[in-house]
Design a protein around this motif. Structure first.
Motif, PDB file in Angstrom:
ATOM      1  N   ARG A 138      -5.224  11.329   4.662  1.00  0.00           N
ATOM      2  CA  ARG A 138      -3.986  10.862   5.284  1.00  0.00           C
ATOM      3  C   ARG A 138      -3.414   9.684   4.516  1.00  0.00           C
ATOM      4  O   ARG A 138      -4.147   8.804   4.082  1.00  0.00           O
ATOM      5  CB  ARG A 138      -4.251  10.465   6.735  1.00  0.00           C
ATOM      6  N   LYS A 139      -2.089   9.673   4.375  1.00  0.00           N
ATOM      7  CA  LYS A 139      -1.425   8.594   3.650  1.00  0.00           C
ATOM      8  C   LYS A 139      -1.274   7.360   4.529  1.00  0.00           C
ATOM      9  O   LYS A 139      -1.126   7.463   5.756  1.00  0.00           O
ATOM     10  CB  LYS A 139      -0.049   9.042   3.166  1.00  0.00           C
ATOM     11  N   SER A 140      -1.277   6.208   3.885  1.00  0.00           N
ATOM     12  CA  SER A 140      -1.024   4.950   4.598  1.00  0.00           C
ATOM     13  C   SER A 140       0.337   5.011   5.272  1.00  0.00           C
ATOM     14  O   SER A 140       1.307   5.540   4.721  1.00  0.00           O
ATOM     15  CB  SER A 140      -1.073   3.775   3.615  1.00  0.00           C
ATOM     16  N   GLY A 141       0.406   4.472   6.488  1.00  0.00           N
ATOM     17  CA  GLY A 141       1.660   4.423   7.217  1.00  0.00           C
ATOM     18  C   GLY A 141       1.965   5.631   8.069  1.00  0.00           C
ATOM     19  O   GLY A 141       3.002   5.657   8.753  1.00  0.00           O
ATOM     20  N   THR A 142       1.081   6.637   8.068  1.00  0.00           N
ATOM     21  CA  THR A 142       1.353   7.873   8.803  1.00  0.00           C
ATOM     22  C   THR A 142       0.473   8.043  10.039  1.00  0.00           C
ATOM     23  O   THR A 142       0.529   9.079  10.695  1.00  0.00           O
ATOM     24  CB  THR A 142       1.147   9.102   7.899  1.00  0.00           C
ATOM     25  N   CYS A 154       0.823  -1.210   0.000  1.00  0.00           N
ATOM     26  CA  CYS A 154       0.000   0.000   0.000  1.00  0.00           C
ATOM     27  C   CYS A 154       0.859   1.263   0.000  1.00  0.00           C
ATOM     28  O   CYS A 154       1.194   1.790   1.060  1.00  0.00           O
ATOM     29  CB  CYS A 154      -0.922  -0.035   1.223  1.00  0.00           C
ATOM     30  N   PHE A 155       1.200   1.753  -1.176  1.00  0.00           N
ATOM     31  CA  PHE A 155       1.981   2.967  -1.316  1.00  0.00           C
ATOM     32  C   PHE A 155       1.072   4.124  -1.738  1.00  0.00           C
ATOM     33  O   PHE A 155       0.327   4.029  -2.719  1.00  0.00           O
ATOM     34  CB  PHE A 155       3.057   2.793  -2.391  1.00  0.00           C
ATOM     35  N   PHE A 156       1.107   5.209  -0.986  1.00  0.00           N
ATOM     36  CA  PHE A 156       0.422   6.463  -1.337  1.00  0.00           C
ATOM     37  C   PHE A 156      -1.099   6.354  -1.346  1.00  0.00           C
ATOM     38  O   PHE A 156      -1.774   7.177  -1.958  1.00  0.00           O
ATOM     39  CB  PHE A 156       0.897   6.983  -2.688  1.00  0.00           C
ATOM     40  N   ALA A 157      -1.657   5.330  -0.710  1.00  0.00           N
ATOM     41  CA  ALA A 157      -3.109   5.264  -0.570  1.00  0.00           C
ATOM     42  C   ALA A 157      -3.565   6.334   0.419  1.00  0.00           C
ATOM     43  O   ALA A 157      -2.783   6.801   1.260  1.00  0.00           O
ATOM     44  CB  ALA A 157      -3.535   3.884  -0.091  1.00  0.00           C
ATOM     45  N   LEU A 158      -4.837   6.723   0.327  1.00  0.00           N
ATOM     46  CA  LEU A 158      -5.385   7.764   1.193  1.00  0.00           C
ATOM     47  C   LEU A 158      -6.657   7.287   1.871  1.00  0.00           C
ATOM     48  O   LEU A 158      -7.407   6.480   1.303  1.00  0.00           O
ATOM     49  CB  LEU A 158      -5.693   9.023   0.379  1.00  0.00           C
ATOM     50  N   ASP A 159      -6.903   7.809   3.088  1.00  0.00           N
ATOM     51  CA  ASP A 159      -8.196   7.560   3.715  1.00  0.00           C
ATOM     52  C   ASP A 159      -9.109   8.754   3.447  1.00  0.00           C
ATOM     53  O   ASP A 159      -8.757   9.663   2.685  1.00  0.00           O
ATOM     54  CB  ASP A 159      -8.041   7.270   5.216  1.00  0.00           C
ATOM     55  N   ASN A 160     -10.271   8.772   4.070  1.00  0.00           N
ATOM     56  CA  ASN A 160     -11.239   9.832   3.774  1.00  0.00           C
ATOM     57  C   ASN A 160     -10.895  11.168   4.429  1.00  0.00           C
ATOM     58  O   ASN A 160     -11.646  12.145   4.285  1.00  0.00           O
ATOM     59  CB  ASN A 160     -12.651   9.399   4.187  1.00  0.00           C
ATOM     60  N   LYS A 161      -9.768  11.224   5.130  1.00  0.00           N
ATOM     61  CA  LYS A 161      -9.277  12.485   5.677  1.00  0.00           C
ATOM     62  C   LYS A 161      -8.030  12.964   4.951  1.00  0.00           C
ATOM     63  O   LYS A 161      -7.389  13.937   5.367  1.00  0.00           O
ATOM     64  CB  LYS A 161      -8.978  12.323   7.173  1.00  0.00           C
ATOM     65  N   LYS A 176     -15.063  -3.456  -1.758  1.00  0.00           N
ATOM     66  CA  LYS A 176     -15.704  -2.158  -1.629  1.00  0.00           C
ATOM     67  C   LYS A 176     -14.697  -1.129  -1.128  1.00  0.00           C
ATOM     68  O   LYS A 176     -14.015  -1.350  -0.126  1.00  0.00           O
ATOM     69  CB  LYS A 176     -16.884  -2.240  -0.656  1.00  0.00           C
ATOM     70  N   ILE A 177     -14.616  -0.005  -1.820  1.00  0.00           N
ATOM     71  CA  ILE A 177     -13.726   1.074  -1.401  1.00  0.00           C
ATOM     72  C   ILE A 177     -14.566   2.101  -0.638  1.00  0.00           C
ATOM     73  O   ILE A 177     -15.478   2.699  -1.207  1.00  0.00           O
ATOM     74  CB  ILE A 177     -13.051   1.735  -2.617  1.00  0.00           C
ATOM     75  N   PRO A 178     -14.318   2.311   0.652  1.00  0.00           N
ATOM     76  CA  PRO A 178     -15.094   3.286   1.418  1.00  0.00           C
ATOM     77  C   PRO A 178     -15.042   4.671   0.790  1.00  0.00           C
ATOM     78  O   PRO A 178     -14.052   5.039   0.140  1.00  0.00           O
ATOM     79  CB  PRO A 178     -14.417   3.272   2.795  1.00  0.00           C
ATOM     80  N   HIS A 179     -16.089   5.436   0.974  1.00  0.00           N
ATOM     81  CA  HIS A 179     -16.177   6.783   0.385  1.00  0.00           C
ATOM     82  C   HIS A 179     -15.002   7.654   0.831  1.00  0.00           C
ATOM     83  O   HIS A 179     -14.682   7.725   2.013  1.00  0.00           O
ATOM     84  CB  HIS A 179     -17.491   7.448   0.797  1.00  0.00           C
ATOM     85  N   GLY A 180     -14.350   8.270  -0.123  1.00  0.00           N
ATOM     86  CA  GLY A 180     -13.247   9.171   0.168  1.00  0.00           C
ATOM     87  C   GLY A 180     -11.887   8.514   0.243  1.00  0.00           C
ATOM     88  O   GLY A 180     -10.869   9.204   0.382  1.00  0.00           O
ATOM     89  N   TYR A 181     -11.829   7.187   0.146  1.00  0.00           N
ATOM     90  CA  TYR A 181     -10.552   6.467   0.198  1.00  0.00           C
ATOM     91  C   TYR A 181      -9.940   6.353  -1.202  1.00  0.00           C
ATOM     92  O   TYR A 181     -10.669   6.330  -2.204  1.00  0.00           O
ATOM     93  CB  TYR A 181     -10.735   5.065   0.769  1.00  0.00           C
ATOM     94  N   LYS A 182      -8.630   6.256  -1.263  1.00  0.00           N
ATOM     95  CA  LYS A 182      -7.917   6.030  -2.524  1.00  0.00           C
ATOM     96  C   LYS A 182      -7.192   4.705  -2.446  1.00  0.00           C
ATOM     97  O   LYS A 182      -6.346   4.501  -1.576  1.00  0.00           O
ATOM     98  CB  LYS A 182      -6.911   7.155  -2.790  1.00  0.00           C
ATOM     99  N   ASN A 183      -7.531   3.791  -3.348  1.00  0.00           N
ATOM    100  CA  ASN A 183      -6.897   2.473  -3.434  1.00  0.00           C
ATOM    101  C   ASN A 183      -5.804   2.539  -4.498  1.00  0.00           C
ATOM    102  O   ASN A 183      -6.061   2.954  -5.632  1.00  0.00           O
ATOM    103  CB  ASN A 183      -7.948   1.426  -3.814  1.00  0.00           C
ATOM    104  N   THR A 184      -4.593   2.137  -4.133  1.00  0.00           N
ATOM    105  CA  THR A 184      -3.497   2.189  -5.108  1.00  0.00           C
ATOM    106  C   THR A 184      -3.149   0.819  -5.686  1.00  0.00           C
ATOM    107  O   THR A 184      -2.158   0.672  -6.392  1.00  0.00           O
ATOM    108  CB  THR A 184      -2.238   2.830  -4.492  1.00  0.00           C
ATOM    109  N   TYR A 185      -3.939  -0.187  -5.391  1.00  0.00           N
ATOM    110  CA  TYR A 185      -3.943  -1.480  -6.088  1.00  0.00           C
ATOM    111  C   TYR A 185      -2.570  -2.129  -6.266  1.00  0.00           C
ATOM    112  O   TYR A 185      -1.978  -2.098  -7.339  1.00  0.00           O
ATOM    113  CB  TYR A 185      -4.608  -1.328  -7.460  1.00  0.00           C
TER     114      TYR A 185
END
Length: 278
Positions: free
Chosen positions: A116-120, A107-114, A240-249
């Protein structure tokens, strides 16, 4: 802080948390074996929590059910390129005085609905540079933290225990006067040699120049997969990708619904090079 593999970085992180024999660490039941290996390396016990059937990621509600007096840490694994529900996980950790190590190997550079990057978000973030990841050094890994004490412990534990290893520096060669003094103690702990070779580090730095491009290529390929599977949604169910999340696959997971209504998870791998998408 770099290392020779993500298994090593997980071990470094758990050791920094003070995970000892007899402790328990909660990890997802749907994950790679290395998460459990790192826990075993500490002499601790991996406790498996169920995954959310929609996102395929660790279920925070089941994490709560698995907590005991022996629980020391949680490893949420951001599988397939999608982030776990970190707000819920951090609330659980805070309430129970637990550490959180985010496994971002896939999971590189994925985002949550706020945003925020994964790992931070957790106490430590860990990424893999194995040859199939978004960024590769052939093999390798890295951990990050904003806690100086945890950083120092990780660098020393992965750097042969040299006492002059610090949160910000892995330099081990010092003044000759000290180095040749028979009474000077070079080591602070018994430790491992998990250091990343310089050649691998150079490859990783070069790949950093194109990491955003590599991530976008994977997302583009995943969008093509999504269009195909949407035409067959009676047989295949995508995560399912939650609203506002970014999946980097890192890969593209789907559930296959057979005639007997048994749900199976298939993992379609998205492979890229600098010039082509396969």
């Amino acid at each position: 802080i770099t290392a020779n593999s993500v298994t090593s970085t997980l071990h470094m992180g758990l050791n920094a948390f003070g995970v000892n024999p007899g402790d328990e660490v909660i990890i997802p039941g749907l994950s790679v074996a290395m998460c459990g290996f790192a826990v075993w390396h500490c002499g601790a016990i991996p406790v498996f929590a169920d995954s959310n059937p929609n996102t395929f990621l660790i279920d925070p509600s089941d994490i709560e059910k698995k907590i005991t007096k022996k629980t020391k840490a949680i490893i949420p694994v951001h599988m397939f390129g999608l982030m776990c529900e970190m707000d819920k996980i951090m609330d659980i950790a805070k309430k129970n005085s637990l550490y959180v190590l985010e496994d971002c190997a896939q999971c590189f550079f994925a985002l949550d609905n706020k945003g925020r990057k994964s790992g931070t978000i957790g106490h430590i973030g860990s990424w893999s540079f194995e040859n199939s990841k978004h960024l590769s050094t052939g093999d390798g890994g890295i951990v990050t933290t904003n806690d100086e004490e945890l950083a120092t412990k990780m660098r020393q534990f992965g750097g042969l225990g040299y006492k002059n290893n610090s949160a910000k520096s892995g330099k081990v060669r010092i003044s000759r006067d000290k180095f040749q003094d028979p009474n000077w103690k070079r080591y602070s702990i018994m430790a491992y040699n998990y250091r990343m070779p310089e050649l691998c580090a150079a490859v990783g730095l070069a790949q950093c120049e194109k990491i955003e491009e590599f991530v976008e290529l994977r997302i583009k390929m995943a969008e093509d997969y999504l269009r195909v599977f949407e035409e067959h949604n009676d047989m295949f169910i995508t995560s399912k990708i939650p609203h506002g999340y970014k999946n980097t696959y890192y890969t593209f997971p789907v559930k296959f619904n057979d005639k007997n209504k048994k749900m199976l998870i298939f993992n379609f791998t998205i492979k890229i090079t600098q010039k082509k998408i396969y």
